[in-house]
Scaffold this motif. Structure first.
Motif, mmCIF file in Angstrom:
data_model
loop_
_atom_site.group_PDB
_atom_site.id
_atom_site.type_symbol
_atom_site.label_atom_id
_atom_site.label_comp_id
_atom_site.label_asym_id
_atom_site.label_seq_id
_atom_site.Cartn_x
_atom_site.Cartn_y
_atom_site.Cartn_z
ATOM 1 N N UNK A 45 0.766 -1.296 -0.010
ATOM 2 C CA UNK A 45 -0.249 0.035 0.075
ATOM 3 C C UNK A 45 0.862 1.269 -0.051
ATOM 4 N N UNK A 46 0.427 2.328 -0.377
ATOM 5 C CA UNK A 46 1.248 3.607 0.055
ATOM 6 C C UNK A 46 0.382 4.693 0.495
ATOM 7 N N UNK A 47 0.785 5.745 1.014
ATOM 8 C CA UNK A 47 0.533 6.754 1.570
ATOM 9 C C UNK A 47 0.734 8.136 0.903
ATOM 10 N N UNK A 48 -0.133 8.858 0.491
ATOM 11 C CA UNK A 48 0.051 10.178 -0.045
ATOM 12 C C UNK A 48 -0.729 11.346 0.755
ATOM 13 N N UNK A 49 0.417 12.129 1.299
ATOM 14 C CA UNK A 49 -0.173 13.081 2.223
ATOM 15 C C UNK A 49 0.190 14.630 1.810
ATOM 16 N N UNK A 50 -1.115 15.122 1.314
ATOM 17 C CA UNK A 50 -1.097 16.679 0.948
ATOM 18 C C UNK A 50 -1.499 17.740 1.995
ATOM 19 N N UNK A 51 -1.522 16.995 3.341
ATOM 20 C CA UNK A 51 -2.124 17.927 4.280
ATOM 21 C C UNK A 51 -1.192 19.113 4.527
ATOM 22 N N UNK B 111 -4.573 20.899 1.968
ATOM 23 C CA UNK B 111 -5.478 20.170 1.058
ATOM 24 C C UNK B 111 -6.391 19.397 2.291
ATOM 25 N N UNK B 112 -7.616 19.627 2.331
ATOM 26 C CA UNK B 112 -8.545 18.923 3.343
ATOM 27 C C UNK B 112 -8.788 17.464 3.163
ATOM 28 N N UNK B 113 -9.009 17.175 1.473
ATOM 29 C CA UNK B 113 -9.314 16.057 1.328
ATOM 30 C C UNK B 113 -9.206 15.814 -0.263
ATOM 31 N N UNK C 205 -9.151 14.417 7.539
ATOM 32 C CA UNK C 205 -9.992 13.552 6.607
ATOM 33 C C UNK C 205 -8.924 12.753 5.861
ATOM 34 N N UNK C 206 -9.232 11.430 5.624
ATOM 35 C CA UNK C 206 -8.756 10.591 4.873
ATOM 36 C C UNK C 206 -9.700 9.752 3.966
ATOM 37 N N UNK C 207 -8.735 9.229 2.918
ATOM 38 C CA UNK C 207 -9.757 8.483 1.802
ATOM 39 C C UNK C 207 -8.746 7.407 1.400
#
Length: 439
Positions: free
Chosen positions: A356-362, A366-368, A405-407
């Motif tokens: 799996x991967x994690x992409x964090x734009x927080x 970016x909220x979601x 928020x996470x998706x």
């Protein structure tokens, strides 16, 4: 006898590269394992080592040349005492050899993999002395490794990131009989090429009379475009969304950072997210899986890829065995990988793999958002910014909390809805109760 030095495949997705710099010149003697050139792949600039010893008789490709196909002759190596006139005429480039990550390889690739490390007199595989020395130090059986050097030669990059334990599954994964080649993988080809949109000439006509700049694609941007197009066209994505209260985590993080300040350690929220995903994979092992053509591979360790933005594209370095590492160890490793990713100094084994991967734009406010799965991963977690929001407390009163928020984007071929929901719930539980993931 004179022999060609061929353009190597230095990354799993490399089809062509740029010969950035020669470190030798015609007439120089070289030894096996000596670094002779720097080559820009689709992902990074990497050193290229000589496979055999001899004398550089002729350089066929000048430094700075872009678009050199994999397996194309780039120089001629002569034996000691051999004259440059013995150099063979340049051959036509062999078809590009693109090697997929072992975890993603379909069984149909097994014959090619077996042939990639030919035996000499039926006893040994072809490998550079440096690769042999590293393998001996780590107790790795070279017969289980697929080489990425010229003619399947095993080079340093093939063994640096392996251990004796991790090399064994490689051989098992590549040993599937050709009779089991996936039928489903052939379907897209039979159906014809998928549409890719208007070509350059058509778009230029649409923009006729307008002022614009044409940007030539480099190797990284071509690779990103190809893989993401493949992902959206072939992977049945579905999306699961949750909000996570971060107040307990933020308080715990502040406490840990205060205690670790003497060691120069400063944990980020992203470090906790990596650890939470790693622990969640162990609690919900069915979600720790990847798609492999006509089957699913379920992994036992938690190997987490983390997206890192770099100029012109992105890398996804992989934190292996993340469930076994402390938060401070994960933080240090992530900082190191991210720094070298931005300088394009990662070796292929450092950005290939993971389930799996994690992409964090927080950090960009970016909220979601929804992230695209990077095949063969089974999922990717898109992480937004933590913001103060009004919430209903457990006693029914109104309050304020920091909410993130996470998706979770999920490959439905690998993970069904209920399993994905269970996996995301495990991630939420870890982040809202951070002490529990350390138990």
């Amino acid at each position: 006898m004179a022999q060609d030095i061929l353009m190597p495949a230095l990354s799993p997705t490399m089809e062509e590269g740029t010969l950035a710099k020669w470190l030798v010149k015609e007439g120089d003697s070289v030894t096996s394992g000596q670094i002779i050139a720097e080559i820009e792949t689709d992902k990074a600039t990497m050193e290229f080592e000589a496979v055999d010893e001899g004398v550089i008789g002729k350089i066929l490709v000048a430094e700075g040349t872009a678009g050199v196909k994999v397996n194309a002759p780039i120089a001629v190596l002569l034996e000691d005492g051999e004259d440059a006139s013995a150099a063979p005429a340049p051959k036509a480039a062999a078809p590009a050899k693109v090697e997929a990550p072992v975890v993603a390889a379909a069984p149909a690739a097994a014959p090619a993999q077996a042939a990639a490390a030919p035996a000499k007199d039926g006893k040994r595989v072809f490998a550079s002395p440096l690769a042999r020395r590293i393998a001996t130090q780590k107790g790795i059986d070279l017969a289980s490794i697929k080489g990425t050097g010229p003619n399947g030669r095993i080079v340093r990059a093939d063994v640096e990131g392996l251990s004796a334990a991790s090399a064994a599954p490689t051989a098992a994964a590549t040993a599937a009989p050709a009779a089991e080649a996936p039928k489903a993988a052939a379907a897209p080809a039979a159906a014809g090429a998928m549409p890719t949109g208007p070509n350059a000439a058509q778009v230029a006509k649409m923009l006729d009379g307008r002022d614009y700049e044409e940007v030539t694609l480099d190797g990284m941007r071509r690779t990103v475009a190809a893989r993401l197009t493949e992902a959206k066209q072939t992977i049945p994505h579905f999306y699961l969304r949750r909000e996570i209260r971060l107040d307990a985590l933020m308080a715990f993080r502040a406490q840990l950072n205060e205690q670790l300040s003497d060691r120069g350690v400063k944990l980020s929220v992203n470090d906790f997210i990596i650890k939470a995903c790693a622990v969640a994979m162990q609690r919900v092992p069915g979600a720790n899986a990847v798609w492999a053509g006509d089957r699913i591979y379920k992994l036992k360790p938690s190997d987490i890829a983390v997206a890192v933005a770099v100029e012109g594209g992105l890398f996804t370095p992989v934190l292996k065995d993340a469930h076994l590492k402390t938060l401070s160890a994960l933080s240090a490793e992530m900082k190191d990988l991210a720094g070298r990713a931005r300088n394009k100094k990662l070796a292929p084994h450092e950005y290939v793999g993971g389930s799996m991967a994690i992409s964090n734009l927080g950090m960009f406010g970016i909220e979601n958002f929804d992230a695209v799965i990077n095949p063969p991963h089974g999922s990717i977690l898109a992480v937004g910014a933590g913001v103060k929001k009004p919430v209903v407390q457990a006693d029914g009163s109104l309050g304020v909390a920091t909410v993130m928020s996470v998706t979770l984007s999920v490959d439905h071929r690998v993970i069904d809805g209920a399993l994905g929901a269970e996996f995301l719930q495990a991630i939420v539980d870890c982040l809202e109760n951070p002490l529990s993931m350390l138990a």
